[in-house]
Write a protein that holds these residues in place. Structure first.
Motif, short mmCIF file in Angstrom:
data_model
loop_
_atom_site.label_atom_id
_atom_site.label_comp_id
_atom_site.label_asym_id
_atom_site.label_seq_id
_atom_site.Cartn_x
_atom_site.Cartn_y
_atom_site.Cartn_z
N THR A 39 0.83 -1.20 0.00
CA THR A 39 0.00 0.00 0.00
C THR A 39 0.86 1.26 0.00
OG1 THR A 39 -1.73 -1.17 1.17
CG2 THR A 39 -1.84 1.21 1.22
N ALA A 40 1.86 1.30 0.85
CA ALA A 40 2.74 2.48 0.91
C ALA A 40 3.50 2.64 -0.40
CB ALA A 40 3.70 2.35 2.08
N GLU A 41 4.01 1.52 -0.93
CA GLU A 41 4.74 1.59 -2.19
C GLU A 41 3.83 2.03 -3.32
OE1 GLU A 41 6.52 -2.20 -2.84
OE2 GLU A 41 7.55 -2.18 -0.91
N MET A 42 2.62 1.48 -3.33
CA MET A 42 1.69 1.84 -4.39
C MET A 42 1.29 3.30 -4.29
SD MET A 42 -1.83 0.00 -5.61
CE MET A 42 -0.94 -1.50 -5.92
N MET A 43 1.06 3.78 -3.09
CA MET A 43 0.71 5.19 -2.91
C MET A 43 1.85 6.10 -3.38
SD MET A 43 -2.37 5.30 -1.98
CE MET A 43 -2.52 7.01 -1.58
N ASP A 44 3.09 5.73 -3.08
CA ASP A 44 4.23 6.52 -3.54
C ASP A 44 4.29 6.53 -5.07
OD1 ASP A 44 4.96 7.10 -0.96
OD2 ASP A 44 6.51 5.55 -0.84
N SER A 45 4.05 5.38 -5.67
CA SER A 45 4.07 5.29 -7.13
C SER A 45 2.95 6.13 -7.73
CB SER A 45 3.91 3.85 -7.59
OG SER A 45 5.00 3.08 -7.17
N LEU A 46 1.77 6.08 -7.12
CA LEU A 46 0.66 6.87 -7.63
C LEU A 46 0.90 8.35 -7.46
CD1 LEU A 46 -2.40 4.75 -6.46
CD2 LEU A 46 -1.58 5.07 -8.79
N ARG A 47 1.54 8.76 -6.37
CA ARG A 47 1.88 10.18 -6.20
C ARG A 47 2.85 10.65 -7.27
NH1 ARG A 47 2.37 8.70 -0.62
NH2 ARG A 47 0.42 9.20 0.42
N MET A 48 3.85 9.81 -7.55
CA MET A 48 4.82 10.17 -8.58
C MET A 48 4.12 10.26 -9.94
SD MET A 48 8.37 8.29 -9.72
CE MET A 48 9.02 8.42 -8.07
#
Length: 79
Positions: A39-48
Motif C-alpha cells: 500500500t505504501a509503495e503503491m501510494m508513492d508510485s501513484l503520487r509520482m
C-alpha cells in the motif's frame, strides 16, 4: 483417549480439517503481509505518477496557449 473413540474415517477427517486450518492461518498471514506492505509503495508510485501527469498537463496547456497566441499574432499581422 479421544482419538481411540473415533473411527479411522473420522480421524482422517479431523486431520484434514487441521491441515485446512493451518493453510487458512498461513493464507491469512500472507494476505495481511501483502495487504500492508504494498500500500505504501503503491501510494508513492501513484503520487509520482500524479506529479508527472500534472507536469505533462501543464506543458500541454502551455503549448496550446503558445500555439493560440502565435495564431492570433499571425492573424493580426495579416490584417
Amino acid at each position: 483417549s479421544a482419538s481411540a473413540a473415533l473411527s479411522p474415517l473420522e480421524q482422517q477427517l479431523l486431520n484434514e480439517y487441521t491441515k485446512l486450518l493451518d493453510n487458512l492461518h498461513r493464507l491469512s498471514a500472507a494476505s495481511a503481509q501483502l495487504g500492508n506492505a504494498p500500500t505504501a509503495e503503491m501510494m508513492d508510485s501513484l503520487r509520482m505518477l500524479e506529479r508527472k501527469t500534472g507536469l505533462v498537463f501543464t506543458l500541454l496547456k502551455a503549448s496550446v496557449y503558445s500555439m493560440v497566441l502565435q495564431h492570433q499574432m499571425n492573424t493580426e499581422l495579416e490584417e
